[in-house]
Design an enzyme around this catalytic site. Structure first.
Site, mmCIF file in Angstrom:
data_model
loop_
_atom_site.group_PDB
_atom_site.id
_atom_site.type_symbol
_atom_site.label_atom_id
_atom_site.label_comp_id
_atom_site.label_asym_id
_atom_site.label_seq_id
_atom_site.Cartn_x
_atom_site.Cartn_y
_atom_site.Cartn_z
ATOM 1 N N SER A 57 -37.076 -21.794 49.310
ATOM 2 C CA SER A 57 -38.479 -21.604 48.930
ATOM 3 C C SER A 57 -38.669 -21.619 47.418
ATOM 4 C CB SER A 57 -39.013 -20.290 49.486
ATOM 5 O OG SER A 57 -38.757 -20.176 50.854
HETATM 6 N N1 SAH Z 1 -34.916 -17.901 52.913
HETATM 7 C C1 SAH Z 1 -34.385 -19.245 52.799
HETATM 8 C C2 SAH Z 1 -35.427 -20.267 53.190
HETATM 9 C C3 SAH Z 1 -34.858 -21.255 54.162
HETATM 10 S S1 SAH Z 1 -36.036 -22.299 55.008
HETATM 11 C C4 SAH Z 1 -33.844 -19.485 51.403
HETATM 12 O O1 SAH Z 1 -33.997 -18.632 50.520
HETATM 13 O O2 SAH Z 1 -33.185 -20.498 51.191
HETATM 14 C C5 SAH Z 1 -36.250 -21.431 56.531
HETATM 15 C C6 SAH Z 1 -35.034 -21.297 57.418
HETATM 16 O O3 SAH Z 1 -35.459 -20.724 58.650
HETATM 17 C C7 SAH Z 1 -34.325 -22.594 57.772
HETATM 18 O O4 SAH Z 1 -32.998 -22.553 57.339
HETATM 19 C C8 SAH Z 1 -34.412 -22.643 59.308
HETATM 20 O O5 SAH Z 1 -33.242 -23.177 59.925
HETATM 21 C C9 SAH Z 1 -34.587 -21.190 59.668
HETATM 22 N N2 SAH Z 1 -35.200 -20.924 60.976
HETATM 23 C C10 SAH Z 1 -36.184 -21.607 61.614
HETATM 24 N N3 SAH Z 1 -36.466 -21.024 62.801
HETATM 25 C C11 SAH Z 1 -35.657 -19.935 62.916
HETATM 26 C C12 SAH Z 1 -35.483 -18.923 63.911
HETATM 27 N N4 SAH Z 1 -36.199 -18.906 65.025
HETATM 28 N N5 SAH Z 1 -34.553 -17.940 63.681
HETATM 29 C C13 SAH Z 1 -33.822 -17.949 62.547
HETATM 30 N N6 SAH Z 1 -33.935 -18.889 61.572
HETATM 31 C C14 SAH Z 1 -34.845 -19.863 61.757
#
Ligand code: SAH
Length: 207
Positions: A57
């Site tokens: 993000s």
């Molecule tokens: N907080 C992260 C943002 C990653 S983007 C950072 O700082 O890099 C959001 C993430 O949510 C992705 O990696 C995706 O695989 C994950 N995601 C999507 N649906 C999910 C679910 N139901 N449970 C856990 N993770 C999930």
């Protein structure tokens, strides 16, 4: 360190006021959480690809979500949904007692785990998200929940993982009409406040 300081100062200009959040971000090497090829952009205030169609993000959004969830306190137990690169997890680990982070893409989870180990962050627990369950129900309830992927509507089971007095920050909505929300659990129920328009990758799963 100069580019990192410049990023922190622009977050301040954008309205981030929690000094603890700013200090945690100043203290965290975001370039380690992205591929070497794009590391030179790590201190731009933008989101970046982390593979598997996912993104780390935008720093402003990380700072905003953290600031709103903390509300000037130090929550004992926090849940993060969507570990991704592990950057947001790292910020949380410096500002909360214990962080529980779940991710559904195994290679991303493993990579984040390795980095957290390398950075000697010992208050983070990781879990691979499977099936149709959101969060980490058997470890909750949590004082804070931060969701970094957007469901179309907020799943019921996330409300129940929030402790009384707890705060959840979560995006939700259709692909190009998402809003960031603050959900607070009071003694009598829940309140929902809309914060601002955002753009997140989708939260996957659910029945
Ligand atoms: N907080 C992260 C943002 C990653 S983007 C950072 O700082 O890099 C959001 C993430 O949510 C992705 O990696 C995706 O695989 C994950 N995601 C999507 N649906 C999910 C679910 N139901 N449970 C856990 N993770 C999930």
């Amino acid at each position: 360190m100069r580019t990192r300081a410049r990023l922190i100062s622009s977050l301040r200009d954008m309205g981030i006021t929690d000094e603890k959040v700013l200090a945690a971000m100043m203290d965290t090497p975001r370039h380690l959480f992205v591929d070497e090829g794009i590391a030179s952009h790590a201190y731009d205030n933008g989101s970046l690809p982390i593979g598997y169609g996912q993104t780390i993000s935008q720093p402003y959004i990380v700072a905003l979500m953290t600031q709103i969830m903390l509300d000037g306190r130090k929550p004992a137990k926090v849940l993060e949904i969507g570990t991704g690169s592990g950057y947001q997890t790292t910020i949380l680990s410096k500002l909360a007692g214990t962080v529980y982070s779940v991710e559904r893409i195994e290679p991303l989870l493993k990579q984040a785990k390795r980095l957290h180990y390398k950075l000697r962050l010992r208050n983070i627990f990781h879990k691979l998200a499977k099936g149709n369950t959101f969060g980490w129900p058997d470890t909750g309830p949590f004082d804070g929940i931060l969701v970094t992927a957007a469901p179309q509507t907020i799943p019921e089971e996330l409300y129940s993982q929030l402790a009384p007095g707890g705060r959840m920050v979560i995006p939700s909505g259709e692909d190009n009409a998402q809003e960031l929300y603050l959900i607070e659990r009071t003694n009598s129920g829940f309140t929902k406040t809309s914060l601002e328009a955002v753009r997140f990758v989708p939260l996957i799963g659910g029945s």
